[in-house]
Design an enzyme around this catalytic site. Structure first.
Site, PDB file in Angstrom:
ATOM      1  N   GLY A  24      -7.371 -45.686  -8.891  1.00  0.00           N
ATOM      2  CA  GLY A  24      -7.392 -44.678  -9.952  1.00  0.00           C
ATOM      3  C   GLY A  24      -7.666 -45.400 -11.267  1.00  0.00           C
ATOM      4  O   GLY A  24      -7.037 -46.427 -11.570  1.00  0.00           O
ATOM      5  N   ASP A  83     -13.663 -41.601 -13.275  1.00  0.00           N
ATOM      6  CA  ASP A  83     -13.568 -43.061 -13.357  1.00  0.00           C
ATOM      7  C   ASP A  83     -14.352 -43.608 -14.530  1.00  0.00           C
ATOM      8  O   ASP A  83     -14.099 -44.711 -15.001  1.00  0.00           O
ATOM      9  CB  ASP A  83     -14.057 -43.684 -12.050  1.00  0.00           C
ATOM     10  CG  ASP A  83     -13.115 -43.286 -10.933  1.00  0.00           C
ATOM     11  OD1 ASP A  83     -13.306 -42.192 -10.368  1.00  0.00           O
ATOM     12  OD2 ASP A  83     -12.168 -44.040 -10.673  1.00  0.00           O
TER      13      ASP A  83
END
Ligand code: MRU
Length: 364
Positions: free
Chosen positions: A54, A244
């Site tokens: 993440g 991202d």
């Protein structure tokens, strides 16, 4: 957020005062194990092998990875090696580069004897800032959910679809996509989350389902291809995903499959929002499809699956013919035209250069 009722972050300083503890996310949801990172190599392996993952958590781990490196070797050469090794771990999440550049700007110029303590302090600040930013994303996203709840005449539930894990496990706390969901849940708005399983690593099935379940948020796991069908039948009020790397012009790179959800949302007039803290914006690129490096991971993540057998053993099995060739593209880019809004810590921006620049005039 809570694990077994206890408020927990995803990364913290070990009781010894210098090592760093993380949750080993490769073991979830079957085992909840804490792993201690003792040096630069441990931090690199944790990112590369996805014990942590993440975008925001990768950035936070890189920051602590630098602090660990300087704990052992605070010379110029030690700093440069740490920067290079951490930078090489994963290519797509820009928070990694952002955190390392923060270290380079603020720590590298210091005398050797001051670097280590300052790096630990900066890593802790990066973590606290991430928590505050995500909480704020939650407050801004809550307003969107409230509006939808009002529009539905406060009847039924607000159905939210999410992809991958952009939850608190992907950040230091709160999550990006999930922050508005947790805030809505706490505000008493009845929500229900459609959780995409997110092949091949199943971050939805293993992580998002686990964390929503731990917090008591109603959710249903669906296969990755179910979203379009649900949208056609009015079962999705909005989508919220993470990212991202988002370009300065609002193109959104996120876990593979996000783009197809955005297309389905567009075709069915379902609002498609992205939650992101500002360190996820790459101000140096405009065209996401052309300029964002897409990580390609090992084919075995596609050809094999790991899970718990009925007798409680964790096993990995092959699901393809022997020697089957597989491609494993980890991310895709959703062009800004399919994004309804970018939920940042400073408010909701239209997915455009002008929209982001208006919220972040200090960054452009
Ligand atoms: O490969 P991963 O698990 O690191 O990918 C994570 C995602 O794609 C998340 O959706 C993204 O980082 C947003 S995080 C808050």
């Amino acid at each position: 957020m809570k694990v077994n009722g206890t408020p927990t972050r995803t990364i913290w300083l070990n009781d010894n005062g210098w090592a760093v503890d993380i949750i080993d996310q490769t073991k979830l949801p079957h085992l909840y194990e804490i792993v201690t990172l003792n040096d630069l190599n441990d931090a690199c392996v944790a990112i590369k092998d996805m014990l942590v993952r993440g975008a925001p958590l990768i950035g936070a781990t890189a920051a602590y990875g630098m602090a660990l490196a300087l704990y052992h070797d605070a010379t110029d050469a030690g700093f440069e090696k740490a920067y290079a090794d951490l930078y090489a771990t994963r290519p797509t999440a820009v928070n990694l580069r952002w955190a390392l550049d923060e270290m380079k700007t603020k720590i590298f110029p210091l005398p050797e004897g001051e670097r280590m303590a300052a790096a630990y302090k900066l890593a802790a600040d990066i973590c606290d800032e991430d928590v505050a930013q995500n909480s704020s994303i939650g407050d801004h996203g809550l307003k969107i959910i409230e509006e939808i709840w009002e529009k539905k005449g406060k009847k039924g539930v607000v159905n939210i679809l999410t992809h991958c894990n952009a939850g608190w496990l992907a950040t230091v706390d709160w999550g990006t996509a999930t922050a508005p969901m947790y805030k809505a849940f706490e505000a008493g708005i009845p929500i229900h989350v459609w959780v995409d399983e997110t092949r091949p690593r199943n971050q939805g099935a293993s992580l998002t389902a686990w964390e929503l379940g731990n917090h008591g948020v109603p959710h249903t796991l669906i296969v990755d291809n179910a979203g379009g069908h649900l949208m056609q039948h009015g079962e999705v009020d909005l989508c919220i995903v993470g990212t991202d790397r988002t370009t300065a012009s609002g193109d959104v790179c996120n876990k593979i499959g996000t783009y197809l959800k955005a297309l389905a949302a567009h075709d069915n007039d379902v609002p498609f929002y992205v939650g992101l803290p500002s360190p996820t914006i790459d101000w140096t690129v405009d065209d996401g499809v052309k300029d964002i490096p897409i990580e390609e991971r090992d084919a075995t993540e596609v050809t094999e699956m790991t899970g718990r057998t009925k007798d409680g053993k964790i096993e990995t099995i092959t699901i393809t013919p022997e020697n089957c060739k597989a491609g494993n593209y980890a991310f895709d880019v959703t062009p800004r035209k399919y994004v309804t809004g970018l939920i940042t810590e400073r408010g909701v921006a239209p997915a455009s250069k002008e929209g982001l620049a208006a919220l972040f005039p200090d960054k452009v």
